[in-house]
Motif scaffolding. Structure first.
Motif, PDB file in Angstrom:
ATOM      1  N   GLU A   1     -21.236  16.520 -17.869  1.00  0.00           N
ATOM      2  CA  GLU A   1     -22.185  17.187 -18.755  1.00  0.00           C
ATOM      3  C   GLU A   1     -23.145  16.147 -19.341  1.00  0.00           C
ATOM      4  OE1 GLU A   1     -20.182  20.099 -21.446  1.00  0.00           O
ATOM      5  OE2 GLU A   1     -18.375  19.162 -20.635  1.00  0.00           O
ATOM      6  N   PRO A   2     -24.195  15.807 -18.596  1.00  0.00           N
ATOM      7  CA  PRO A   2     -25.110  14.767 -19.072  1.00  0.00           C
ATOM      8  C   PRO A   2     -25.755  15.084 -20.412  1.00  0.00           C
ATOM      9  CG  PRO A   2     -26.004  15.922 -17.149  1.00  0.00           C
ATOM     10  CD  PRO A   2     -24.582  16.336 -17.275  1.00  0.00           C
ATOM     11  N   GLY A   3     -25.805  16.354 -20.762  1.00  0.00           N
ATOM     12  CA  GLY A   3     -26.379  16.728 -22.058  1.00  0.00           C
ATOM     13  C   GLY A   3     -25.559  16.242 -23.239  1.00  0.00           C
ATOM     14  N   ARG A   4     -24.300  15.884 -22.985  1.00  0.00           N
ATOM     15  CA  ARG A   4     -23.436  15.383 -24.053  1.00  0.00           C
ATOM     16  C   ARG A   4     -23.686  13.913 -24.355  1.00  0.00           C
ATOM     17  NH1 ARG A   4     -18.750  14.518 -22.820  1.00  0.00           N
ATOM     18  NH2 ARG A   4     -17.979  14.435 -24.946  1.00  0.00           N
ATOM     19  N   ILE A   5     -24.308  13.199 -23.421  1.00  0.00           N
ATOM     20  CA  ILE A   5     -24.483  11.753 -23.587  1.00  0.00           C
ATOM     21  C   ILE A   5     -25.498  11.474 -24.689  1.00  0.00           C
ATOM     22  CG2 ILE A   5     -25.201   9.623 -22.450  1.00  0.00           C
ATOM     23  CD1 ILE A   5     -24.336  10.876 -19.791  1.00  0.00           C
ATOM     24  N   TRP A   6     -25.134  10.600 -25.602  1.00  0.00           N
ATOM     25  CA  TRP A   6     -26.068  10.211 -26.659  1.00  0.00           C
ATOM     26  C   TRP A   6     -27.196   9.380 -26.043  1.00  0.00           C
ATOM     27  CZ3 TRP A   6     -23.479   8.466 -31.878  1.00  0.00           C
ATOM     28  CH2 TRP A   6     -22.750   9.547 -32.402  1.00  0.00           C
ATOM     29  N   SER A   7     -28.380   9.580 -26.520  1.00  0.00           N
ATOM     30  CA  SER A   7     -29.508   8.752 -26.093  1.00  0.00           C
ATOM     31  C   SER A   7     -29.493   7.454 -26.892  1.00  0.00           C
ATOM     32  CB  SER A   7     -30.821   9.491 -26.337  1.00  0.00           C
ATOM     33  OG  SER A   7     -31.044   9.630 -27.732  1.00  0.00           O
ATOM     34  N   PRO A   8     -30.162   6.410 -26.407  1.00  0.00           N
ATOM     35  CA  PRO A   8     -30.290   5.186 -27.217  1.00  0.00           C
ATOM     36  C   PRO A   8     -30.887   5.469 -28.588  1.00  0.00           C
ATOM     37  CG  PRO A   8     -30.940   4.747 -24.955  1.00  0.00           C
ATOM     38  CD  PRO A   8     -30.736   6.236 -25.053  1.00  0.00           C
ATOM     39  N   ALA A   9     -31.810   6.432 -28.655  1.00  0.00           N
ATOM     40  CA  ALA A   9     -32.410   6.786 -29.955  1.00  0.00           C
ATOM     41  C   ALA A   9     -31.365   7.377 -30.892  1.00  0.00           C
ATOM     42  CB  ALA A   9     -33.559   7.771 -29.748  1.00  0.00           C
ATOM     43  N   THR A  10     -30.429   8.179 -30.342  1.00  0.00           N
ATOM     44  CA  THR A  10     -29.372   8.763 -31.175  1.00  0.00           C
ATOM     45  C   THR A  10     -28.457   7.669 -31.729  1.00  0.00           C
ATOM     46  OG1 THR A  10     -29.399  10.854 -29.960  1.00  0.00           O
ATOM     47  CG2 THR A  10     -27.388  10.330 -31.184  1.00  0.00           C
ATOM     48  N   ILE A  11     -28.139   6.685 -30.895  1.00  0.00           N
ATOM     49  CA  ILE A  11     -27.306   5.578 -31.369  1.00  0.00           C
ATOM     50  C   ILE A  11     -28.036   4.803 -32.456  1.00  0.00           C
ATOM     51  CG2 ILE A  11     -26.293   3.353 -30.714  1.00  0.00           C
ATOM     52  CD1 ILE A  11     -25.362   4.617 -28.170  1.00  0.00           C
ATOM     53  N   ARG A  12     -29.339   4.585 -32.283  1.00  0.00           N
ATOM     54  CA  ARG A  12     -30.101   3.889 -33.330  1.00  0.00           C
ATOM     55  C   ARG A  12     -30.110   4.687 -34.625  1.00  0.00           C
ATOM     56  NH1 ARG A  12     -33.465   2.631 -28.841  1.00  0.00           N
ATOM     57  NH2 ARG A  12     -34.902   4.350 -29.347  1.00  0.00           N
ATOM     58  N   THR A  13     -30.211   6.015 -34.514  1.00  0.00           N
ATOM     59  CA  THR A  13     -30.149   6.871 -35.703  1.00  0.00           C
ATOM     60  C   THR A  13     -28.795   6.724 -36.388  1.00  0.00           C
ATOM     61  OG1 THR A  13     -31.701   8.494 -34.806  1.00  0.00           O
ATOM     62  CG2 THR A  13     -30.216   9.256 -36.533  1.00  0.00           C
ATOM     63  N   PHE A  14     -27.740   6.766 -35.590  1.00  0.00           N
ATOM     64  CA  PHE A  14     -26.385   6.620 -36.135  1.00  0.00           C
ATOM     65  C   PHE A  14     -26.241   5.292 -36.878  1.00  0.00           C
ATOM     66  CE2 PHE A  14     -22.027   5.080 -35.659  1.00  0.00           C
ATOM     67  CZ  PHE A  14     -21.319   6.121 -36.242  1.00  0.00           C
ATOM     68  N   LEU A  15     -26.695   4.211 -36.252  1.00  0.00           N
ATOM     69  CA  LEU A  15     -26.559   2.885 -36.866  1.00  0.00           C
ATOM     70  C   LEU A  15     -27.442   2.758 -38.113  1.00  0.00           C
ATOM     71  CD1 LEU A  15     -26.460   0.641 -33.665  1.00  0.00           C
ATOM     72  CD2 LEU A  15     -24.550   1.437 -35.069  1.00  0.00           C
ATOM     73  N   ARG A  16     -28.610   3.375 -38.081  1.00  0.00           N
ATOM     74  CA  ARG A  16     -29.477   3.346 -39.263  1.00  0.00           C
ATOM     75  C   ARG A  16     -28.820   4.074 -40.433  1.00  0.00           C
ATOM     76  NH1 ARG A  16     -33.560   5.898 -37.295  1.00  0.00           N
ATOM     77  NH2 ARG A  16     -33.090   7.913 -38.251  1.00  0.00           N
ATOM     78  N   GLU A  17     -28.175   5.210 -40.139  1.00  0.00           N
ATOM     79  CA  GLU A  17     -27.560   6.001 -41.199  1.00  0.00           C
ATOM     80  C   GLU A  17     -26.316   5.316 -41.779  1.00  0.00           C
ATOM     81  OE1 GLU A  17     -28.679   8.856 -42.685  1.00  0.00           O
ATOM     82  OE2 GLU A  17     -30.489   8.427 -41.522  1.00  0.00           O
ATOM     83  N   VAL A  18     -25.511   4.688 -40.910  1.00  0.00           N
ATOM     84  CA  VAL A  18     -24.336   4.004 -41.461  1.00  0.00           C
ATOM     85  C   VAL A  18     -24.767   2.844 -42.357  1.00  0.00           C
ATOM     86  CG1 VAL A  18     -22.718   4.646 -39.647  1.00  0.00           C
ATOM     87  CG2 VAL A  18     -24.034   2.561 -39.384  1.00  0.00           C
ATOM     88  N   LYS A  19     -25.839   2.160 -41.950  1.00  0.00           N
ATOM     89  CA  LYS A  19     -26.342   1.046 -42.770  1.00  0.00           C
ATOM     90  C   LYS A  19     -26.875   1.569 -44.107  1.00  0.00           C
ATOM     91  CE  LYS A  19     -28.247  -2.444 -40.784  1.00  0.00           C
ATOM     92  NZ  LYS A  19     -29.154  -3.371 -40.059  1.00  0.00           N
ATOM     93  N   ARG A  20     -27.555   2.708 -44.056  1.00  0.00           N
ATOM     94  CA  ARG A  20     -28.120   3.286 -45.284  1.00  0.00           C
ATOM     95  C   ARG A  20     -27.030   3.629 -46.287  1.00  0.00           C
ATOM     96  NH1 ARG A  20     -30.341   8.336 -47.192  1.00  0.00           N
ATOM     97  NH2 ARG A  20     -29.607   9.507 -45.385  1.00  0.00           N
ATOM     98  N   HIS A  21     -25.871   4.041 -45.768  1.00  0.00           N
ATOM     99  CA  HIS A  21     -24.758   4.414 -46.640  1.00  0.00           C
ATOM    100  C   HIS A  21     -23.772   3.262 -46.839  1.00  0.00           C
ATOM    101  CE1 HIS A  21     -25.905   8.613 -46.993  1.00  0.00           C
ATOM    102  NE2 HIS A  21     -26.077   8.663 -45.690  1.00  0.00           N
ATOM    103  N   ARG A  22     -24.146   2.073 -46.381  1.00  0.00           N
ATOM    104  CA  ARG A  22     -23.302   0.886 -46.525  1.00  0.00           C
ATOM    105  C   ARG A  22     -21.921   1.089 -45.907  1.00  0.00           C
ATOM    106  NH1 ARG A  22     -24.890  -1.467 -52.557  1.00  0.00           N
ATOM    107  NH2 ARG A  22     -27.118  -1.620 -52.137  1.00  0.00           N
TER     108      ARG A  22
END
Length: 199
Positions: A54-75
């Motif tokens: 199910e290729p639609g399940r694969i996170w895009s590089p942009a999604t990973i960057r969003t995830f990492l940005r959000e974890v950093k924002r919340h420390r």
């Protein structure tokens, strides 16, 4: 030093709505979670490899960057978990990779004596590391911190960083975070703080 309050996010087989990432991490932060162990498995966008039908399940590089940005924002500290020796069903169950399994009928553990298997795992690890640039920064910071230590500690700390086993390296990074995180005016260790098994 603040206690680590962490959760394990295992994405294998999940249809995780990526649009919920900001709210999900905000919810975790509101519960004082400050560390996330994330196991991407088949949703990571590995270049040259696909481990899902199910290729639609694969996170895009942009999604990973969003995830990492959000974890950093919340420390929240993110700790990527990539299996290397065992629990590799998401890789080895595929016909293309099953020849790398220690047991063909139970494709879970990698054949460590197979150069192709080792190259495969090294490639997966390198892609995970590249997607998490803060980890390179931590390595650079630890090396700089070691260089600032007195001579009688520098050699031992360098030996642990370069030749230590997993437990020793984890202890070294924890020591770095404790010392630098609690007293940024002085990055030098007090010798009484050193308690690594190789020293």
């Amino acid at each position: 030093m603040k206690p680590i309050i962490g959760v394990h996010i295992d994405l294998k087989g999940m249809n995780f709505k990526t649009s919920y990432i900001p709210q999900y991490l905000a919810d975790l932060a509101s519960q004082k979670v400050n560390a996330v162990l994330i196991e991407y498995e088949d949703v990571f966008p590995f270049h040259g490899h696909r481990f899902t039908k199910e290729p639609g399940r694969i996170w895009s590089p942009a999604t990973i960057r969003t995830f990492l940005r959000e974890v950093k924002r919340h420390r929240i500290e993110v700790i990527p978990l990539q299996q290397c020796l065992g629990h590799l069903e998401f890789v080895l169950a595929w016909k293309k990779y099953r020849r790398f399994a220690e047991n063909y009928n139970y494709p879970s553990t990698i054949r460590v004596d197979d150069p192709g298997a080792v190259r495969l795992i090294a490639d997966l690890l390198q892609q995970i590391v590249r997607a998490h640039p803060d980890y390179d920064q931590i390595v650079d910071n630890v090396e700089t911190w070691i260089a600032e230590q007195p001579e009688f500690l520098k050699k031992s700390l360098t030996d642990v960083a370069q030749n230590g086993d997993t437990d020793d390296v984890i202890a070294l990074v924890a020591m770095y975070k404790r010392e630098v995180g609690t007293d940024r005016k002085s990055t030098r260790l007090n010798s009484s703080h050193v308690a690594l098994s190789r020293m």
